[in-house]
Design a protein around this motif. Structure first.
Motif, PDB file in Angstrom:
ATOM      1  N   ILE A 288       0.832  -1.216   0.000  1.00  0.00           N
ATOM      2  CA  ILE A 288       0.000   0.000   0.000  1.00  0.00           C
ATOM      3  C   ILE A 288       0.862   1.260   0.000  1.00  0.00           C
ATOM      4  CG2 ILE A 288      -1.795   1.254   1.229  1.00  0.00           C
ATOM      5  CD1 ILE A 288      -3.211  -1.159   0.939  1.00  0.00           C
TER       6      ILE A 288
ATOM      7  N   LEU B  43       2.444   1.852  -3.263  1.00  0.00           N
ATOM      8  CA  LEU B  43       1.454   2.306  -4.229  1.00  0.00           C
ATOM      9  C   LEU B  43       1.164   3.792  -4.024  1.00  0.00           C
ATOM     10  CD1 LEU B  43       0.223   0.537  -6.303  1.00  0.00           C
ATOM     11  CD2 LEU B  43      -1.751   0.212  -4.852  1.00  0.00           C
TER      12      LEU B  43
ATOM     13  N   LEU C 184     -14.491 -17.423  -0.640  1.00  0.00           N
ATOM     14  CA  LEU C 184     -14.557 -17.450  -2.105  1.00  0.00           C
ATOM     15  C   LEU C 184     -15.085 -16.119  -2.643  1.00  0.00           C
ATOM     16  CD1 LEU C 184     -15.655 -21.100  -2.782  1.00  0.00           C
ATOM     17  CD2 LEU C 184     -13.419 -20.047  -3.032  1.00  0.00           C
TER      18      LEU C 184
ATOM     19  N   LEU D  33     -14.350 -13.363  -1.354  1.00  0.00           N
ATOM     20  CA  LEU D  33     -13.153 -12.519  -1.315  1.00  0.00           C
ATOM     21  C   LEU D  33     -12.336 -12.701  -2.581  1.00  0.00           C
ATOM     22  CD1 LEU D  33     -11.237 -11.013   1.040  1.00  0.00           C
ATOM     23  CD2 LEU D  33      -9.900 -12.988   0.418  1.00  0.00           C
ATOM     24  N   ALA D  34     -12.242 -13.972  -3.033  1.00  0.00           N
ATOM     25  CA  ALA D  34     -11.514 -14.216  -4.277  1.00  0.00           C
ATOM     26  C   ALA D  34     -12.169 -13.461  -5.424  1.00  0.00           C
ATOM     27  CB  ALA D  34     -11.476 -15.717  -4.576  1.00  0.00           C
ATOM     28  N   MET D  35     -13.532 -13.479  -5.441  1.00  0.00           N
ATOM     29  CA  MET D  35     -14.240 -12.747  -6.495  1.00  0.00           C
ATOM     30  C   MET D  35     -13.956 -11.258  -6.382  1.00  0.00           C
ATOM     31  SD  MET D  35     -15.630 -15.040  -8.197  1.00  0.00           S
ATOM     32  CE  MET D  35     -16.629 -14.092  -9.308  1.00  0.00           C
TER      33      MET D  35
ATOM     34  N   LEU E 121     -11.289  -9.856  -5.201  1.00  0.00           N
ATOM     35  CA  LEU E 121      -9.937  -9.592  -5.698  1.00  0.00           C
ATOM     36  C   LEU E 121      -9.927  -9.614  -7.227  1.00  0.00           C
ATOM     37  CD1 LEU E 121      -7.727 -11.627  -3.214  1.00  0.00           C
ATOM     38  CD2 LEU E 121      -8.052  -9.180  -3.309  1.00  0.00           C
ATOM     39  N   LEU E 122     -10.731 -10.528  -7.798  1.00  0.00           N
ATOM     40  CA  LEU E 122     -10.804 -10.611  -9.261  1.00  0.00           C
ATOM     41  C   LEU E 122     -11.362  -9.308  -9.831  1.00  0.00           C
ATOM     42  CD1 LEU E 122     -10.543 -12.513 -11.719  1.00  0.00           C
ATOM     43  CD2 LEU E 122     -12.909 -13.126 -11.362  1.00  0.00           C
TER      44      LEU E 122
ATOM     45  N   ALA F 237     -11.246  -6.458  -8.401  1.00  0.00           N
ATOM     46  CA  ALA F 237     -10.233  -5.423  -8.195  1.00  0.00           C
ATOM     47  C   ALA F 237      -9.188  -5.469  -9.298  1.00  0.00           C
ATOM     48  CB  ALA F 237      -9.578  -5.607  -6.829  1.00  0.00           C
ATOM     49  N   LEU F 238      -8.815  -6.699  -9.690  1.00  0.00           N
ATOM     50  CA  LEU F 238      -7.835  -6.843 -10.773  1.00  0.00           C
ATOM     51  C   LEU F 238      -8.380  -6.230 -12.061  1.00  0.00           C
ATOM     52  CD1 LEU F 238      -6.248 -10.398 -10.686  1.00  0.00           C
ATOM     53  CD2 LEU F 238      -5.079  -8.245 -10.910  1.00  0.00           C
ATOM     54  N   ALA F 239      -9.658  -6.555 -12.355  1.00  0.00           N
ATOM     55  CA  ALA F 239     -10.269  -6.013 -13.565  1.00  0.00           C
ATOM     56  C   ALA F 239     -10.320  -4.494 -13.477  1.00  0.00           C
ATOM     57  CB  ALA F 239     -11.669  -6.593 -13.745  1.00  0.00           C
TER      58      ALA F 239
ATOM     59  N   ALA G 114      -8.314  -2.589 -11.833  1.00  0.00           N
ATOM     60  CA  ALA G 114      -6.967  -2.027 -11.960  1.00  0.00           C
ATOM     61  C   ALA G 114      -6.628  -1.775 -13.416  1.00  0.00           C
ATOM     62  CB  ALA G 114      -5.958  -2.985 -11.333  1.00  0.00           C
ATOM     63  N   ILE G 115      -7.042  -2.711 -14.292  1.00  0.00           N
ATOM     64  CA  ILE G 115      -6.740  -2.534 -15.716  1.00  0.00           C
ATOM     65  C   ILE G 115      -7.451  -1.296 -16.234  1.00  0.00           C
ATOM     66  CG2 ILE G 115      -6.819  -3.588 -17.980  1.00  0.00           C
ATOM     67  CD1 ILE G 115      -7.170  -6.244 -16.643  1.00  0.00           C
TER      68      ILE G 115
ATOM     69  N   ALA H 206      -5.733   1.979 -14.769  1.00  0.00           N
ATOM     70  CA  ALA H 206      -4.350   2.379 -14.985  1.00  0.00           C
ATOM     71  C   ALA H 206      -3.842   2.119 -16.390  1.00  0.00           C
ATOM     72  CB  ALA H 206      -3.453   1.667 -13.971  1.00  0.00           C
ATOM     73  N   ARG H 207      -4.707   1.587 -17.259  1.00  0.00           N
ATOM     74  CA  ARG H 207      -4.213   1.277 -18.587  1.00  0.00           C
ATOM     75  C   ARG H 207      -4.000   2.559 -19.387  1.00  0.00           C
ATOM     76  NH1 ARG H 207      -7.654  -2.185 -22.608  1.00  0.00           N
ATOM     77  NH2 ARG H 207      -6.175  -2.066 -24.314  1.00  0.00           N
TER      78      ARG H 207
ATOM     79  N   ILE I 189      -2.854  -7.090  -5.123  1.00  0.00           N
ATOM     80  CA  ILE I 189      -3.913  -8.089  -5.114  1.00  0.00           C
ATOM     81  C   ILE I 189      -3.337  -9.495  -4.895  1.00  0.00           C
ATOM     82  CG2 ILE I 189      -5.625  -9.175  -6.600  1.00  0.00           C
ATOM     83  CD1 ILE I 189      -5.947  -6.154  -7.670  1.00  0.00           C
TER      84      ILE I 189
ATOM     85  N   PHE J  64     -10.119 -20.881  -4.892  1.00  0.00           N
ATOM     86  CA  PHE J  64      -9.617 -19.543  -4.591  1.00  0.00           C
ATOM     87  C   PHE J  64      -8.444 -19.187  -5.508  1.00  0.00           C
ATOM     88  CE2 PHE J  64      -6.790 -16.829  -2.002  1.00  0.00           C
ATOM     89  CZ  PHE J  64      -7.667 -15.801  -1.695  1.00  0.00           C
TER      90      PHE J  64
END
Lengths: 410, 174, 118
Positions: free
Chosen positions: B74, B77, B153, B155-157, B159-160, B162-164, B166-167, B170-171, C69, C98
């Motif tokens: 963090i 960043l 699970l 939470l995994a979604m 994070l997913l 969040a990844l999307a 991020a693109i 910042a792209r 992440i 996960f």
């Protein structure tokens, strides 16, 4: 008995009052930490000497050979020289971050000593979160590099600061994932427990060669590559790339402040090697180490120095990679492979099969990863070889060059 | 030894106080430093302090994760975000703006409310620890994939997503 | 268990003292002849133009975000790894799910070209 228990007992025997137990513990830990930290300083002198000797042999030179036997005291002389250098602080530097950065980088590296098990009873602090603790220390190094890059108020330094962060962040993920593999097998993050788990019993006798590298060569390879990047060693030393960034984020540092960065870097590669030894090469385990306790530290140091020499060997032979290659290799090769490996290991070790079949499947998955990494690296180096041959070939030959069939010995 | 009018602090209390001072000083630097990079450094100090508090509370895993995620990721960043913007990086920016007075009043009130809550809640006395050391971490791991498997699970979604995100954020659009 | 961290605390104090002592020693042992050229910014003998700030790629920030992440993900995997021995097969499948969801995220990044460094 642990060294600290022995030392505490000794103090009580000498007449330390029982009610001051916190002081007795404090004195014990101080003695231990003091010896450890100072040994690390002497170690650094030795490491720099080893690096110079190995690199010079690779480059067909002799290396330092004047001061002391085999030039052993050359680094001592160099340290004294650095000590007598003028302490220059650039006028436009930001004093706080500029002065704090070298201190922080050394702190981040020396703290790793706390959890390294040198022998069955020789560990500073057997933390339950040791593996994560070691990874967390890496963030100190990142902060130090950013502070040095920003604080120096120099374009090269700042550029290098950015590269450091991109590189260290990218390679931290595969490194941590590779470290997860032994943790999965042992069920603990304590360095001492991981060392103990790598024994191999033949009846009642501990042979001490149940090293995880025999089971997890893939994780070891990923760890080693990532550790090279984390240690900022040559294939990945583009954050100090002498030919483009002069010296990287420590360009404005001189004298002792520069020496601190230098010290941190050498100790860091040694400690990353030590972690590899603990996680994959059995730590202090070895034949008869269980019977003769003195052999433990000897095995540990011997293995760690061996890994260190291998790192220097790589340093002496590989060309530097470009930043795009470096980033892509981390995110497109190492991270997916490491994740796949961890997934495979999680599933394989839970399959209701005889345990040796589980191990065999795990080994097969690891070997697949090793083959994949080596293939990708191999094809990359072949491409680069063709490219550089084209670049240096006479103009008339361009277009007629064929891919290199076999190594011609260069 | 002469009697003291108050009990001597334990080593743990002394260390806790040092960590508390570090955290508060770090937080003050964040708010008061005219230079944004110095604010970021203060933030790192405060994060370290928080990690120390976790460790004193025997939550080693949380403490180490705190350093790993907050200091390692963090703050880096945040520093990046500062460095990507020209005006913020060098030169002093005033730590105050028009609303600083209002903000000070609101935060002081929040602080008073928090103090009130903390001092009025009957905290359970510390008894036998539920589990120790290594068991805490293992228990956490078991909880993730047994009782709390659905949040885990989700939470995994998260994070997913969040990844999307991020693109998208910042792209560089070419 | 806390006393183990006492060792870490003491070691960190020593680890701070060593570099500070070395730098202070170097400061007093070395000569001191400051001059404006010497304390100027080094740029291979050329005078620096403009301030230090140069245009940085947003890519660095993106890498930072992706790292954050994955870092969070790895943190969650560690307790599971520690508890691995007494997990049921179903629980392990949950953990694997996960990882796979995040692997999907990585491939999404890959497809969108966020991992290219051009």
């Amino acid at each position: 008995m642990n060294w600290s228990d022995a030392l505490i007992q000794l103090q009580y025997d000498l007449g330390a009052p029982q009610e001051l137990s916190w002081l007795v513990e404090g004195v014990t830990y101080f003695i231990g930490a003091f010896i450890l930290a100072n040994a690390a300083l002497i170690l650094a002198l030795l490491l720099i000497w080893i690096t110079r000797k190995v690199i010079s042999r690779i480059q067909d030179r002799i290396g330092p050979n004047r001061i002391g036997p085999y030039g052993l005291f050359q680094t001592v002389a160099d340290a004294l020289k650095l000590l007598s250098k003028e302490d220059i602080t650039p006028a436009s530097a930001d004093k706080i971050s500029y002065l704090l950065a070298p201190v922080l980088s050394v702190v981040g590296v020396l703290m790793a000593l706390a959890v390294i098990p040198f022998g069955p009873a020789l560990i500073g602090a057997d933390l339950n979160v040791a593996v994560l603790y070691l990874v967390a220390l890496g963030s100190l190094g990142i902060m130090a590099a950013l502070m040095a890059g920003w604080g120096s108020n120099n374009k090269y330094a700042l550029l290098a600061g950015f590269r450091v962060v991109a590189q260290l962040l990218s390679y931290e993920i595969p490194m941590v994932l590779a470290m997860l593999a032994p943790v999965l097998l042992v069920g603990s993050m304590s360095m001492q427990r991981i060392s103990e788990a790598q024994s191999l019993y033949l009846g009642p006798i501990n042979l001490g060669i149940g090293w995880f590298i025999f089971l997890l060569p893939g994780a070891f390879l990923i760890y080693l590559i990532a550790a090279l990047a984390e240690a900022e060693q040559t294939p990945f030393d583009l954050l100090e790339a002498e030919s483009e960034l002069i010296a990287g984020f420590h360009i404005e540092y001189s004298g002792m402040k520069f020496a601190m960065f230098f010290l941190a870097q050498f100790l860091n590669s040694f400690f990353l090697g030590a972690i590899a030894v603990v996680l994959f090469l059995g730590g202090w385990q070895g034949p008869f180490a269980a019977q003769i306790p003195l052999l433990g530290p000897i095995y540990f140091l011997a293995k760690t120095f061996l890994v260190y020499i291998v790192i220097q060997w790589i340093k002496g032979t590989f060309p530097r990679v470009r930043i795009d290659q470096m980033m892509q290799f981390a995110w497109k090769v190492l991270v997916p492979l490491a994740l796949a490996l961890i997934t495979a290991q999680m599933i394989i070790m839970k399959l209701p099969l005889p345990i040796w079949i589980n191990y065999a499947l795990l080994l097969a998955a690891n070997i697949a990863v090793v083959v994949a990494v080596l293939n990708i690296l191999g094809s990359y180096f072949e491409r680069e070889q063709v490219r550089s041959k084209r670049a240096f070939a006479p103009r008339s030959l361009i277009g007629t060059m064929q891919p290199v069939q076999s190594s011609s010995g260069d | 030894m002469p009697e003291l009018p108050f009990p001597l602090p334990t080593v743990q209390q002394v260390i806790f106080s040092m960590i508390a001072v570090l955290t508060v000083l770090g937080a003050l630097v964040v708010v008061l430093a005219p230079n944004l990079f110095h604010s970021a450094l203060g933030l790192v100090a405060a994060f370290f302090g928080a990690a120390g508090v976790y460790i004193i509370a025997e939550a080693e895993f949380i403490g180490v994760s705190q350093v790993l995620i907050y200091v390692g990721a963090i703050s880096t960043l945040i520093t990046f975000a500062i460095m990507l913007t020209r005006g913020m990086m060098f030169g002093a920016t005033s730590p105050r703006n028009r609303q600083w007075g209002t903000a000070a009043i609101i935060t002081s009130l929040t602080f008073l409310v928090l103090v009130g809550i903390v001092s009025s809640v009957p905290w359970p006395a510390v008894g036998e620890p539920i589990s120790q050391g290594h068991e805490i971490i293992a228990g956490l791991g078991r909880a993730f994939v047994n009782e709390y498997v659905v949040p885990f699970l989700l939470l995994a979604m998260l994070l997913l997503v969040a990844l999307a995100g991020a693109i998208v954020l910042a792209r560089d659009y070419k | 268990m806390l006393s183990q961290w006492g060792f870490v605390l003491i070691l960190s104090a020593i680890a701070v003292v060593i570099p500070v002592a070395a730098i202070v020693l170097g400061h007093f042992l070395g000569p001191r002849r400051p001059d404006p050229i010497k304390t100027d910014v080094y740029e291979s003998g050329v005078e620096t133009i403009g301030d230090t700030w140069v245009q940085f790629r947003a890519q660095y920030y993106l890498i930072g975000l992706i790292f954050l992440i994955f870092d969070v993900e790895v943190i969650f995997l560690f307790p599971i790894a520690v508890a691995y021995a007494d997990l049921s097969f179903f629980s392990v499948i949950a953990a694997v799910t996960f990882v796979i969801i995040l692997l999907l995220g990585l491939f999404l990044e890959w497809r969108k070209g966020a991992l290219e460094w051009t």
